[in-house]
Scaffold this active site. Structure first.
Site: not given
Lengths: 172, 172
Positions: A36-38, A102-103
């Site tokens: 998980v990208y923040f 985010h992603y």
């Protein structure tokens, strides 16, 4: 140690896997990865070329900061990484101070080793199947040669330079 | 479980320790604690009544988020906490995304247990010596009674309601 890697789409991972086994490749393991990208509360990570990532890999949880690429030629960048006890709680801490998931990059990765080249057979959610060849060793030229030879021998085609994250971002 | 605690300055920790031992208190252990509180890149944690803390406690490293107090009467607040593998690296990740080490609270804490009351004998860098009495149990009234009785019996005086962090911030 120089890390040398090449990645390409692979329409038939099963066939590739059979070929690898015939050639004597050794199964290293299966990795179940969820990244998980923040996004940052006040900074545009896209513009600054940084990333903050939480990764679950099988039972292991990690946080990683990736700094901007240090030059145009290589993918070299600062990377700070450490294990954390609990991914859900780490995510909550980040969210409470304004970061937002985010992603999400989810993949199943099966890893084989053949002639000191690592083959990562990746099934990436929303993107499809890929294979990544990676040589980790002291001799860059030897690594390049070996990777290109194996690529040709296995009739692998293409060269995807973008990361899975970049591919997903461009797809959105 | 209700947590009930009272804290006060203690000019002579050694004398208090001798009295506790005479009364049959049991030594629970010594904790070497170093807390670093971070400032947020774009939010005033003082105004929002939040905190982001890294704590080293002997060999253990933890990150903690504390939310704003939920009401005026109690000190109740959301607390999210987890262990991290490496404090220096966790600190670096936070610094890279714009958090800054802001306050440092360092203390040596020696813990005794007497009649289900925990005595924390604290030597706090820059603030001096304190003792904290804490009752953890189901019976709030019994806990209050016990704490007050022990406080009187040990001739402990005062009641410091501010946290060590608040005391240090006001001193600056």
């Amino acid at each position: 140690m120089i890390e040398l890697e090449i990645k390409m789409p692979c329409p038939d991972l099963k066939a590739l896997e059979r070929r690898l086994i015939e050639m004597g490749a050794r199964l290293e393991g299966d990795l179940d990865q969820e990244d998980v990208y923040f996004s940052h509360p006040s900074r545009d990570f896209g513009a600054t070329d940084e990333a903050l990532r939480l990764r679950r890999e099988n039972d292991r949880s990690r946080i990683t900061y990736k700094g901007p690429k240090l030059d145009l030629d290589t993918k070299m960048r600062e990377e700070i990484e450490l294990d954390v006890e609990d991914l859900a709680r780490m995510s909550l801490v980040l969210e409470r101070v304004g970061f937002k998931p985010h992603y999400r990059v989810v993949k199943c990765r099966r890893v084989y080793l053949l002639q000191s080249v690592q083959f990562c057979l990746d099934r990436v959610e929303g993107l499809g199947d890929f294979v990544e060849l990676e040589y980790e060793g002291p001799d860059l030229e030897e690594g390049k040669r070996k990777i290109m030879e194996l690529k040709r021998h296995l009739k692998l085609e293409g060269n995807e330079r973008r990361s899975y994250l970049e591919l997903l971002m461009q797809k959105k």
